[in-house]
Design a protein around this motif. Structure first.
Motif, PDB file in Angstrom:
ATOM      1  N   UNK A 132       0.675  -1.261   0.049  1.00  0.00           N
ATOM      2  CA  UNK A 132       0.047  -0.124   0.150  1.00  0.00           C
ATOM      3  C   UNK A 132       0.815   1.243   0.057  1.00  0.00           C
ATOM      4  N   UNK A 133       0.374   2.299   0.998  1.00  0.00           N
ATOM      5  CA  UNK A 133       0.858   3.477   0.942  1.00  0.00           C
ATOM      6  C   UNK A 133       2.063   3.673   2.047  1.00  0.00           C
ATOM      7  N   UNK A 134       2.420   2.657   2.677  1.00  0.00           N
ATOM      8  CA  UNK A 134       3.477   2.600   3.691  1.00  0.00           C
ATOM      9  C   UNK A 134       4.769   2.808   3.304  1.00  0.00           C
ATOM     10  N   UNK A 135       4.993   4.181   3.106  1.00  0.00           N
ATOM     11  CA  UNK A 135       6.230   4.316   2.550  1.00  0.00           C
ATOM     12  C   UNK A 135       7.130   5.548   3.087  1.00  0.00           C
ATOM     13  N   UNK A 136       6.564   6.028   4.309  1.00  0.00           N
ATOM     14  CA  UNK A 136       7.453   6.930   4.823  1.00  0.00           C
ATOM     15  C   UNK A 136       8.239   6.553   6.202  1.00  0.00           C
ATOM     16  N   UNK A 137       9.501   6.604   6.357  1.00  0.00           N
ATOM     17  CA  UNK A 137      10.102   5.751   7.253  1.00  0.00           C
ATOM     18  C   UNK A 137      10.987   6.931   8.426  1.00  0.00           C
ATOM     19  N   UNK A 138      10.580   6.474   9.704  1.00  0.00           N
ATOM     20  CA  UNK A 138      11.187   7.576  10.596  1.00  0.00           C
ATOM     21  C   UNK A 138      12.276   6.131  11.175  1.00  0.00           C
TER      22      UNK A 138
END
Length: 478
Positions: free
Chosen positions: A154-160
């Motif tokens: 899905x749109x899980x693409x920003x990483x901390x």
């Protein structure tokens, strides 16, 4: 090697055995592992011998630990192993003895100890730039974030990036509360999510919880197919999630957090159908769904790269650590751009999160998993090992359950199969005896009666046979 094992066993006999015999009222020992049978057990061939060790002895190290390190530190075994070197799925002690590592640094070493590709990535990055700050540009953190995001649906693409699983889960909980404007978190009983303020609240085993304020967390019935009241009926367990929302909150919640397979809790697979039902209820209450992949992630379960994938759900936030860096202190939170935006309301910063050395190692880990087909290996070898362990369950009444996926397996020992009475003392004894035979495994579960088998993903069928044979031999002498 066979003669070496036999000599080691001879050196460690009678005095300890007398103590063990008196500690098992329901399962008395017949005698120690026989020399003849032990000699027949031999570790798979391995083309490496460590150089002689000249450092401090195990006794010296133990004395320093007692004097200078925090008193809560534990160690496994009556006679702790002084580990001085590791290669692939093996560890070596101060005397050069080789052990099969079936614990993997608590599900952390995924590529194998000191994998040359990972070590080279760490060295090469350290030579160029060990640390600066994420306030400057550097390609290592961006390259790894891109590769990591490509592994998620899905749109899980920003990483901390963080430094540990506890940090990752703390951040995920805070993000969920900020995004939803709600405070209430729903977690599972028997869960372990960390030992800081928020994560200790989400953790649900008294042995890991200090008597400090832990607000806003509700623990629902654990969908445990072995010990749970509804067996493997996941939807029945999920009703408790709706009950908690209805009767324990305002009707709106911040998040639901869970592991797909509870690691510290004793390798407990959630009952089929539970997560889809729970996720649906939480989303209707305005909450986010957090998947804790600290132990099950990075191909360990074999069938999928992430544990949650086997349940057919897509979370809003994924947390990870351990296997992400093959032993490097590294963790991460991955979410959608919309949810990630909440941290721009104030200044969020992590000095070491995304450190160039750690992220270079993380990228190397992803490449090794793909290049060496470690996910496929975890599936095939893990399935084979589970079959071997299940056969032991049919042979020994002491084994109450064998469970897990891939190379994340659990073996629960009980003194009574009907009552499921935890066999705590027997578990410690089997661990100790297997160590003497050359196998290192972990333990977990609330009662400390579950073997946790989480080796490096380069584990072979020959290793699986050796582990199963060592457990078989030990159990046969009880």
């Amino acid at each position: 090697m066979a003669m070496f094992l036999a000599r080691r066993l001879l050196q460690r006999r009678s005095p300890q055995l007398l103590r063990w015999k008196s500690s098992f009222p329901q399962a008395a020992l017949k005698n120690d592992v026989s020399d003849r049978s032990a000699a027949e057990l031999e570790l798979p061939p391995f083309d490496y011998s460590p150089p002689p060790y000249s450092g401090p002895s195990g006794d010296e190290i133990l004395a320093k630990r007692k004097e200078y390190l925090n008193p809560s530190l534990l160690h496994l075994y009556k006679n702790p192993v002084n580990v001085v070197e590791g290669k692939k799925q093996y560890l070596f002690d101060e005397n050069g003895r080789r052990y099969l590592d079936a614990f993997g640094g608590i599900a952390t070493v995924c590529c194998g100890h000191c994998h040359p590709d990972v070590v080279d990535a760490i060295i090469n990055q350290t030579i160029r730039l060990q640390h600066s700050t994420v306030l400057y540009l550097n390609h290592a953190i961006a390259d790894f974030a891109q590769s990591l995001a490509s592994k998620l649906p899905g749109n899980l693409k920003v990483v901390f990036f963080t430094n540990s699983g506890t940090e990752a889960n703390e951040l995920a909980i805070m993000i969920a509360r900020l995004y939803t404007g709600c405070h209430d978190i729903i977690s599972l009983r028997n869960a372990y999510h960390g030992n800081a303020a928020g994560t200790m609240g989400a953790t649900a085993q008294s042995i890991w919880k200090f008597n400090v304020v832990q607000s806003g967390v509700h623990h629902v019935v654990n969908p445990d197919p072995y010990r749970g009241i509804f067996g493997s009926d996941g939807e029945k367990y999920a009703r408790d999630v709706q009950d908690v929302i209805n009767f324990g909150t305002s009707g709106n919640v911040a998040a639901f957090i869970s592991e797909a397979i509870q690691g510290v809790g004793g390798i407990v697979e959630l009952a089929p159908g539970y997560l889809p039902a729970a996720y649906s209820m939480v989303k209707k209450a305005g909450g986010l769904c957090i998947a804790d992949e600290v132990q099950a992630g990075f191909a360990r379960t074999g069938s999928h790269f992430w544990g949650f994938e086997s349940h057919g759900v897509v979370p809003d936030i994924v947390t990870m650590a351990k296997g992400i860096g093959n032993g490097i202190p590294l963790g991460a939170v991955v979410t959608t751009p919309e949810i990630a935006e909440v941290l721009t309301r104030r200044c969020y910063f992590n000095t070491f999160g995304g450190n160039p050395v750690c992220t270079a190692a993380g990228l190397a880990v992803l490449k090794v998993i793909e290049k060496e087909k470690l996910q496929e290996n975890a599936l095939h070898v893990g399935s084979y090992l589970k079959e071997r362990l299940t056969a032991l369950k049919d042979k020994y009444e002491l084994i109450g359950d064998v469970r897990g996926r891939g190379l994340m397996l659990g073996v629960e020992l009980v003194t009574d199969r009907e009552l499921k009475t935890p066999a705590k003392a027997e578990t410690l004894h089997v661990m100790d005896q297997m160590k003497e035979l050359g196998v290192l495994i972990g333990k977990g579960g609330y009662y400390g009666n579950v073997f946790r088998i989480t080796p490096p993903l380069c584990f072979t069928k020959e290793d699986a046979d050796f582990l199963a044979d060592a457990m078989d031999l030990t159990l046969s002498r009880m």
